[in-house]
Design a protein around this motif. Sequence first.
Motif, PDB file in Angstrom:
ATOM      1  N   LEU A  69     -13.296 -29.893  25.510  1.00  0.00           N
ATOM      2  CA  LEU A  69     -12.835 -28.796  26.360  1.00  0.00           C
ATOM      3  C   LEU A  69     -11.824 -27.908  25.631  1.00  0.00           C
ATOM      4  O   LEU A  69     -10.825 -28.403  25.104  1.00  0.00           O
ATOM      5  CB  LEU A  69     -12.154 -29.465  27.563  1.00  0.00           C
ATOM      6  CG  LEU A  69     -11.755 -28.736  28.804  1.00  0.00           C
ATOM      7  CD1 LEU A  69     -12.898 -27.936  29.365  1.00  0.00           C
ATOM      8  CD2 LEU A  69     -11.298 -29.770  29.839  1.00  0.00           C
ATOM      9  N   SER A  70     -12.132 -26.602  25.595  1.00  0.00           N
ATOM     10  CA  SER A  70     -11.134 -25.628  25.134  1.00  0.00           C
ATOM     11  C   SER A  70     -10.823 -24.750  26.331  1.00  0.00           C
ATOM     12  O   SER A  70     -11.491 -23.737  26.555  1.00  0.00           O
ATOM     13  CB  SER A  70     -11.700 -24.782  23.986  1.00  0.00           C
ATOM     14  OG  SER A  70     -10.770 -23.755  23.667  1.00  0.00           O
ATOM     15  N   PRO A  71      -9.860 -25.139  27.183  1.00  0.00           N
ATOM     16  CA  PRO A  71      -9.693 -24.496  28.483  1.00  0.00           C
ATOM     17  C   PRO A  71      -8.961 -23.163  28.431  1.00  0.00           C
ATOM     18  O   PRO A  71      -8.152 -22.915  27.554  1.00  0.00           O
ATOM     19  CB  PRO A  71      -8.873 -25.524  29.265  1.00  0.00           C
ATOM     20  CG  PRO A  71      -8.093 -26.250  28.235  1.00  0.00           C
ATOM     21  CD  PRO A  71      -8.927 -26.231  26.979  1.00  0.00           C
ATOM     22  N   VAL A  72      -9.301 -22.318  29.423  1.00  0.00           N
ATOM     23  CA  VAL A  72      -8.544 -21.077  29.620  1.00  0.00           C
ATOM     24  C   VAL A  72      -7.303 -21.396  30.443  1.00  0.00           C
ATOM     25  O   VAL A  72      -6.179 -21.102  30.084  1.00  0.00           O
ATOM     26  CB  VAL A  72      -9.392 -20.045  30.435  1.00  0.00           C
ATOM     27  CG1 VAL A  72      -8.588 -18.779  30.673  1.00  0.00           C
ATOM     28  CG2 VAL A  72     -10.676 -19.736  29.722  1.00  0.00           C
ATOM     29  N   ASP A  73      -7.563 -22.107  31.576  1.00  0.00           N
ATOM     30  CA  ASP A  73      -6.484 -22.277  32.547  1.00  0.00           C
ATOM     31  C   ASP A  73      -6.026 -23.735  32.595  1.00  0.00           C
ATOM     32  O   ASP A  73      -6.810 -24.620  32.937  1.00  0.00           O
ATOM     33  CB  ASP A  73      -7.017 -21.863  33.937  1.00  0.00           C
ATOM     34  CG  ASP A  73      -5.986 -22.184  35.016  1.00  0.00           C
ATOM     35  OD1 ASP A  73      -6.400 -22.623  36.114  1.00  0.00           O
ATOM     36  OD2 ASP A  73      -4.787 -22.036  34.744  1.00  0.00           O
ATOM     37  N   THR A  74      -4.809 -23.993  32.179  1.00  0.00           N
ATOM     38  CA  THR A  74      -4.348 -25.396  32.213  1.00  0.00           C
ATOM     39  C   THR A  74      -3.371 -25.614  33.373  1.00  0.00           C
ATOM     40  O   THR A  74      -2.965 -26.732  33.620  1.00  0.00           O
ATOM     41  CB  THR A  74      -3.620 -25.739  30.890  1.00  0.00           C
ATOM     42  OG1 THR A  74      -2.511 -24.830  30.758  1.00  0.00           O
ATOM     43  CG2 THR A  74      -4.545 -25.592  29.702  1.00  0.00           C
ATOM     44  N   ALA A  75      -3.016 -24.550  34.059  1.00  0.00           N
ATOM     45  CA  ALA A  75      -2.033 -24.716  35.154  1.00  0.00           C
ATOM     46  C   ALA A  75      -2.760 -24.959  36.477  1.00  0.00           C
ATOM     47  O   ALA A  75      -2.261 -25.609  37.370  1.00  0.00           O
ATOM     48  CB  ALA A  75      -1.174 -23.458  35.260  1.00  0.00           C
ATOM     49  N   GLY A  76      -3.989 -24.471  36.532  1.00  0.00           N
ATOM     50  CA  GLY A  76      -4.718 -24.502  37.821  1.00  0.00           C
ATOM     51  C   GLY A  76      -5.041 -25.914  38.271  1.00  0.00           C
ATOM     52  O   GLY A  76      -5.101 -26.852  37.479  1.00  0.00           O
ATOM     53  N   GLU A  77      -5.280 -26.035  39.567  1.00  0.00           N
ATOM     54  CA  GLU A  77      -5.555 -27.337  40.183  1.00  0.00           C
ATOM     55  C   GLU A  77      -6.873 -27.921  39.653  1.00  0.00           C
ATOM     56  O   GLU A  77      -7.051 -29.113  39.475  1.00  0.00           O
ATOM     57  CB  GLU A  77      -5.611 -27.155  41.704  1.00  0.00           C
ATOM     58  CG  GLU A  77      -6.164 -28.335  42.479  1.00  0.00           C
ATOM     59  CD  GLU A  77      -5.542 -29.686  42.058  1.00  0.00           C
ATOM     60  OE1 GLU A  77      -6.263 -30.695  42.163  1.00  0.00           O
ATOM     61  OE2 GLU A  77      -4.387 -29.695  41.587  1.00  0.00           O
ATOM     62  N   ARG A  78      -7.828 -27.039  39.320  1.00  0.00           N
ATOM     63  CA  ARG A  78      -9.178 -27.494  38.927  1.00  0.00           C
ATOM     64  C   ARG A  78      -9.125 -28.434  37.728  1.00  0.00           C
ATOM     65  O   ARG A  78      -9.815 -29.419  37.657  1.00  0.00           O
ATOM     66  CB  ARG A  78     -10.059 -26.282  38.570  1.00  0.00           C
ATOM     67  CG  ARG A  78     -10.584 -25.602  39.792  1.00  0.00           C
ATOM     68  CD  ARG A  78     -11.827 -26.286  40.296  1.00  0.00           C
ATOM     69  NE  ARG A  78     -12.451 -25.434  41.307  1.00  0.00           N
ATOM     70  CZ  ARG A  78     -13.190 -25.916  42.278  1.00  0.00           C
ATOM     71  NH1 ARG A  78     -13.379 -27.213  42.377  1.00  0.00           N
ATOM     72  NH2 ARG A  78     -13.745 -25.134  43.163  1.00  0.00           N
ATOM     73  N   LEU A  79      -8.279 -28.087  36.756  1.00  0.00           N
ATOM     74  CA  LEU A  79      -8.249 -28.932  35.547  1.00  0.00           C
ATOM     75  C   LEU A  79      -7.682 -30.300  35.906  1.00  0.00           C
ATOM     76  O   LEU A  79      -8.171 -31.339  35.461  1.00  0.00           O
ATOM     77  CB  LEU A  79      -7.400 -28.274  34.449  1.00  0.00           C
ATOM     78  CG  LEU A  79      -7.385 -29.018  33.108  1.00  0.00           C
ATOM     79  CD1 LEU A  79      -8.769 -29.028  32.464  1.00  0.00           C
ATOM     80  CD2 LEU A  79      -6.379 -28.395  32.148  1.00  0.00           C
ATOM     81  N   HIS A  80      -6.682 -30.301  36.797  1.00  0.00           N
ATOM     82  CA  HIS A  80      -6.085 -31.582  37.199  1.00  0.00           C
ATOM     83  C   HIS A  80      -7.093 -32.390  38.023  1.00  0.00           C
ATOM     84  O   HIS A  80      -7.230 -33.594  37.840  1.00  0.00           O
ATOM     85  CB  HIS A  80      -4.798 -31.315  37.973  1.00  0.00           C
ATOM     86  CG  HIS A  80      -3.732 -30.696  37.107  1.00  0.00           C
ATOM     87  ND1 HIS A  80      -2.742 -31.429  36.494  1.00  0.00           N
ATOM     88  CD2 HIS A  80      -3.553 -29.416  36.671  1.00  0.00           C
ATOM     89  CE1 HIS A  80      -1.980 -30.633  35.750  1.00  0.00           C
ATOM     90  NE2 HIS A  80      -2.457 -29.403  35.839  1.00  0.00           N
ATOM     91  N   ALA A  81      -7.854 -31.693  38.872  1.00  0.00           N
ATOM     92  CA  ALA A  81      -8.879 -32.388  39.679  1.00  0.00           C
ATOM     93  C   ALA A  81      -9.943 -32.962  38.752  1.00  0.00           C
ATOM     94  O   ALA A  81     -10.394 -34.095  38.900  1.00  0.00           O
ATOM     95  CB  ALA A  81      -9.503 -31.416  40.669  1.00  0.00           C
ATOM     96  N   PHE A  82     -10.283 -32.175  37.729  1.00  0.00           N
ATOM     97  CA  PHE A  82     -11.276 -32.647  36.746  1.00  0.00           C
ATOM     98  C   PHE A  82     -10.745 -33.912  36.058  1.00  0.00           C
ATOM     99  O   PHE A  82     -11.454 -34.908  35.906  1.00  0.00           O
ATOM    100  CB  PHE A  82     -11.529 -31.541  35.708  1.00  0.00           C
ATOM    101  CG  PHE A  82     -12.371 -31.975  34.551  1.00  0.00           C
ATOM    102  CD1 PHE A  82     -11.789 -32.278  33.325  1.00  0.00           C
ATOM    103  CD2 PHE A  82     -13.740 -32.131  34.697  1.00  0.00           C
ATOM    104  CE1 PHE A  82     -12.556 -32.698  32.271  1.00  0.00           C
ATOM    105  CE2 PHE A  82     -14.519 -32.559  33.632  1.00  0.00           C
ATOM    106  CZ  PHE A  82     -13.919 -32.838  32.420  1.00  0.00           C
ATOM    107  N   ALA A  83      -9.469 -33.866  35.683  1.00  0.00           N
ATOM    108  CA  ALA A  83      -8.878 -35.035  34.998  1.00  0.00           C
ATOM    109  C   ALA A  83      -8.895 -36.249  35.930  1.00  0.00           C
ATOM    110  O   ALA A  83      -9.224 -37.365  35.528  1.00  0.00           O
ATOM    111  CB  ALA A  83      -7.452 -34.711  34.577  1.00  0.00           C
ATOM    112  N   ARG A  84      -8.637 -36.008  37.198  1.00  0.00           N
ATOM    113  CA  ARG A  84      -8.615 -37.133  38.159  1.00  0.00           C
ATOM    114  C   ARG A  84     -10.026 -37.701  38.362  1.00  0.00           C
ATOM    115  O   ARG A  84     -10.195 -38.851  38.768  1.00  0.00           O
ATOM    116  CB  ARG A  84      -8.031 -36.681  39.504  1.00  0.00           C
ATOM    117  CG  ARG A  84      -6.504 -36.498  39.493  1.00  0.00           C
ATOM    118  CD  ARG A  84      -5.939 -36.436  40.924  1.00  0.00           C
ATOM    119  NE  ARG A  84      -6.515 -35.312  41.666  1.00  0.00           N
ATOM    120  CZ  ARG A  84      -5.998 -34.077  41.647  1.00  0.00           C
ATOM    121  NH1 ARG A  84      -4.936 -33.821  40.880  1.00  0.00           N
ATOM    122  NH2 ARG A  84      -6.552 -33.093  42.342  1.00  0.00           N
TER     123      ARG A  84
END
Length: 279
Positions: A69-84
Amino acid sequence: QLRAGSSRIMALLVLDLANPFFVDLARGAEEAAHEAGLNVITCNSGQRVELESSYLSMLAEQRVRGVLLSPVDTAGERLHAFARSGIPRVFVDRTVPEVQGSSVAVDDVTGGALAARHLAETGHREIAMVNGPAVLAQCRDRESGARSVLEGADVRLSVLESAALDVASGRDAGARLLGMSPRPTAVFCANDLLALGLLQAMVAAGVRVPEEMAIVGYDDIEFAGAAAVPLTSVRQPARKLGRTAAELLIAETSGERAVRHRRLVFQPELVVRDSTRVS
Ligand code: RIB
């Protein structure tokens, strides 16, 4: 419902597939994946947060082996939900301290410093940086590296932020630079696409490169060396970054042993070409 580790599909979610840097990175990842009997599906966020979010949701549902993953948005909830969601992941092209996961990237602070030092050492006192969106950590790091070198030196650094890291934004930045007073005599671009667009604008305006405007890019994609004025660029080993990230993900999803998150850092190198060569 497949367990994440059993799938033979590895996903790669990149920022901008129109950027040859990510094509080379994808090729490196595919080489390593195929050697391990896996296949790679490549998703392109196009630097758009909402598209990235929908890909992250899809990848979490698909239970792929893991995601590079080379993400654009690391602050958004989606990335955290993905990690969970527990899908194994390796960040590539940058670190993402906000979320657990190994990462493979170059040291972008050093990369920015290499570019700025080269321009200061070739005699430039009015230097501009055309940076990408500040939401991208790799862009912030390049800028702080450049600032660290120019601090205290008798050099003025003007930073322009572009809307995207692409050729069109480079052309726009070129128009802005030409209107500056005093006009910088050198510019560091946060990636080669910006630099190529800027070069195009200088040539169209009859501004001689490097005599009136020296230009440094970043990535050293193949087109950098093939440009109308061969581009000096800070080289990232894109293919090696992709291969290493894929090998790391495969290793982290192969054994039962606990995953130890690692931060692998590669060094960038300055490749000097005509666009900054002083006669
Ligand atoms: O896509 C954004 C930029 O950051 C790329 O050109 C590459 O430099 C990456 O690190």
